[in-house]
Design a protein around this motif. Structure first.
Motif, mmCIF file in Angstrom:
data_model
loop_
_atom_site.group_PDB
_atom_site.id
_atom_site.type_symbol
_atom_site.label_atom_id
_atom_site.label_comp_id
_atom_site.label_asym_id
_atom_site.label_seq_id
_atom_site.Cartn_x
_atom_site.Cartn_y
_atom_site.Cartn_z
ATOM 1 N N TYR A 64 -4.067 -0.522 -14.317
ATOM 2 C CA TYR A 64 -3.498 -0.343 -12.985
ATOM 3 C C TYR A 64 -4.557 -0.203 -11.901
ATOM 4 N N ASN A 65 -5.776 -0.638 -12.174
ATOM 5 C CA ASN A 65 -6.853 -0.550 -11.210
ATOM 6 C C ASN A 65 -6.840 -1.788 -10.327
ATOM 7 N N PHE A 66 -6.623 -1.601 -9.032
ATOM 8 C CA PHE A 66 -6.520 -2.745 -8.130
ATOM 9 C C PHE A 66 -7.856 -3.463 -7.951
ATOM 10 N N MET A 67 -8.965 -2.775 -8.155
ATOM 11 C CA MET A 67 -10.291 -3.382 -7.988
ATOM 12 C C MET A 67 -10.686 -4.246 -9.188
ATOM 13 N N ASP A 68 -10.260 -3.841 -10.374
ATOM 14 C CA ASP A 68 -10.637 -4.572 -11.579
ATOM 15 C C ASP A 68 -9.467 -4.570 -12.564
ATOM 16 N N GLY A 76 -2.404 5.167 -6.718
ATOM 17 C CA GLY A 76 -3.714 4.598 -6.451
ATOM 18 C C GLY A 76 -3.876 3.166 -6.890
ATOM 19 N N SER A 77 -2.917 2.646 -7.681
ATOM 20 C CA SER A 77 -3.063 1.280 -8.181
ATOM 21 C C SER A 77 -2.868 0.230 -7.075
ATOM 22 N N CYS A 78 -2.366 0.638 -5.946
ATOM 23 C CA CYS A 78 -2.147 -0.291 -4.831
ATOM 24 C C CYS A 78 -3.347 -0.342 -3.884
ATOM 25 N N GLY A 79 -4.251 0.621 -4.017
ATOM 26 C CA GLY A 79 -5.378 0.692 -3.118
ATOM 27 C C GLY A 79 -5.027 1.319 -1.776
ATOM 28 N N ASN A 103 0.794 -1.229 0.000
ATOM 29 C CA ASN A 103 0.000 0.000 0.000
ATOM 30 C C ASN A 103 0.824 1.276 0.000
ATOM 31 N N TYR A 159 -10.014 0.732 -17.680
ATOM 32 C CA TYR A 159 -9.055 1.371 -16.783
ATOM 33 C C TYR A 159 -7.627 1.390 -17.334
ATOM 34 N N TRP A 199 3.568 1.018 -12.287
ATOM 35 C CA TRP A 199 2.486 1.225 -11.338
ATOM 36 C C TRP A 199 1.877 2.599 -11.584
#
Length: 110
Positions: free
Chosen positions: A47-51, A105-108, A14, A57, A102
């Motif tokens: 680079y979207n950690f959710m999807d 925000g890509s790490c969440g 993170n 994205y 990276w």
């Protein structure tokens, strides 16, 4: 020929934004320009950690466009470290960096 570049972004988890690049060419550490050392490289990816599979994205430059946009500083780094200044090595560099790239925000994290 296998890729002669070894790339590592020094932070994981993170806190991606707190890292820096360690890029080696045949085990020799490259000295990157100060403005490149501590930020993403702008290579293409999702680079979207959710999807991480949704092309909606996707961001960054694909290989050919990235090389054209970065050839000046990259050629300077290559010359300084006796890396051949040719298309093959530019592509090797892109692929090595792209695997570790990276985005904020890509790490969440924050």
């Amino acid at each position: 020929m296998t890729n002669p570049f070894q790339v590592r972004w020094t932070s994981v988890g993170n806190t991606l934004c707190l890292g820096h690049w360690e890029i080696h060419y045949n085990n020799t550490l490259l000295q990157l320009p100060e403005d490149r050392l501590e930020k993403d490289m702008g290579t293409y990816g999702i680079y979207n950690f959710m999807d991480p599979d949704d092309p909606l994205y996707a961001e960054g430059d694909k290989e050919d466009d990235w090389i054209v946009a970065n050839v000046d500083w990259l050629a300077d780094v290559f010359e300084q470290h006796n890396v051949p200044i040719d298309e093959e090595h530019f592509r090797f560099f892109y692929h090595a960096v792209n695997a570790e790239d990276w985005r904020c925000g890509s790490c969440g994290g924050c």
